[in-house]
Write a protein that holds these residues in place. Sequence first.
Motif, mmCIF file in Angstrom:
data_model
loop_
_atom_site.group_PDB
_atom_site.id
_atom_site.type_symbol
_atom_site.label_atom_id
_atom_site.label_comp_id
_atom_site.label_asym_id
_atom_site.label_seq_id
_atom_site.Cartn_x
_atom_site.Cartn_y
_atom_site.Cartn_z
ATOM 1 N N GLU A 185 82.958 42.461 53.668
ATOM 2 C CA GLU A 185 81.736 42.725 52.910
ATOM 3 C C GLU A 185 81.852 42.198 51.477
ATOM 4 O OE1 GLU A 185 78.929 43.855 54.028
ATOM 5 O OE2 GLU A 185 79.788 43.991 56.063
ATOM 6 N N THR B 67 79.540 39.428 49.473
ATOM 7 C CA THR B 67 78.929 39.699 48.166
ATOM 8 C C THR B 67 79.351 38.656 47.132
ATOM 9 O OG1 THR B 67 78.961 42.060 48.682
ATOM 10 C CG2 THR B 67 78.652 41.442 46.378
ATOM 11 N N HIS C 80 77.078 36.140 44.906
ATOM 12 C CA HIS C 80 77.141 36.159 43.451
ATOM 13 C C HIS C 80 77.579 34.817 42.883
ATOM 14 C CE1 HIS C 80 76.352 40.323 42.152
ATOM 15 N NE2 HIS C 80 76.707 40.649 43.390
#
Length: 504
Positions: free
Chosen positions: A286, A290, A294
């Motif tokens: 996860e 992310t 980003h």
Amino acid sequence: MPTGAKVFFILVGALLPLALIALFTTMQTTRSADDEARERLAVTARGSSGALETLLANHVAQLSGALSDLEADPQDAPSCMRLAGTYAAQRPARYLIRDARRRVLCGSAFPEADAQVPDVAGTQAHIVPGGLLLRIGSDSGAAAYAFYPRDLLVSLTRPSGFVPEYGAALVVHGDRLTLRALRESSPLDRGKSVRIDLGVEDLALETTLPGAPLNSPLVIATVLLVLMWIAAAAIGWFVVDILLIRPLRRLRGNVSHYQPGEVIDSSGFGPVPAQEIRELAETFTEISRTVQAHEADLAKGLVRQTRLTREVHHRVKNNLQVISSLINFHARAAKGQEAADAYASIQRRVDALAVVHRHHYAEMEENRGLELRSVVGELAANLRATAATQAPRLGITLEIEALLVTQDVATAIAFLLTEIIELAIACSPDAQLRISVKGSAEDQARAVLRISSPTLVSNTEFEALVDQRYGRVMQGLARQLRGQLHHDPLVGAYEIAIAINGRP
């Protein structure tokens, strides 16, 4: 059940017998050994100190009596004969009585009596090379001496009968005379010592006994402890390796190959018995997703920020050029020389700011600081060019090391140099200046900026210009540089310490 709880209960069960055996054996062995050691040490200490304490007490009394008698009557032969009989039984001990003029009244001189000891009244004990020296001084300056060789002291302190291995030493005034040394002990030995006062000043006999020796129960208990420790360590390692180490090793291998922008695949780890490690692998997956999102946003933001910064830099540079051009335009239209000089002075300050700005953004991609040599060099060239009409013979010599400074420091230095050069031009159009910047030998984060010129030598005109126009600005710039601007009125030099980032 969490893996930590599994490991905890397994190790508690494996190490419980070891803990019980170690506790019981250690308590019993230590208690017995300590009791036995205390008894042996007390007996040995009493046996060692008794004879010596008695002998020293008798000898001190006889020496004191003989000293008093011989002070009253130096020809008192009976007192000297009694003292000779006492020491004849304690050969090779020696004695000596001297008067205040150091003449021998009784006994015979021996080298130890000349040892450097305090010449005071009363009984003293001193450790000297080869043995123990007693000195009994009187108020008149006479003194009695007695020397006991080490071999005699060894025989006097040897306990009667069978005694265990022991060590003995005389201690006085921090000095130590070893009478019997213990065999070399290992770091695990627990020796015990006791001191017994011998009644002469602070002279004491220190007796030491080694720790309790190894015996069969202790050896057996130690072997069992080692075996149980090895077995428990093996069980603990096996459990931890199966449940934790191998899965974590596989997880580390996958994470170590992670590259920014990728997603970690937790399904490739294989079977993982620990629930926490499975959850950790999923968390890594996860997080990688992310981070991927980003990083894409940051890349776009960086592009926008770079474009914006370049646009701002371009506009600031253009604005400074427009301002400089407007000032130059108005200077050419000025009707008086004083107005033209004022315009030129303002233009030089704008040019100083433009030089710092241009050098600051020249390395916008990787800015470690401004290179001070190039900034000051360009600034000096601009100042000579803009002051050509006002000071055609203006000369500026540079001696600057390659140093890096921040934009704030560079801006303050540029304005300070401009003000000082303006001051020099105001004093003399033919000013010749030398600008030097050298790193400090004491502080690697500081350098010394120095501007010198014969024009800056203190005089009435110079002081008036500093007080009325230039001084307040220069002091304000010095405060911005967080330093003290020093002026040498005889040499004509300004000097200030500045902060630097390092060297290119």
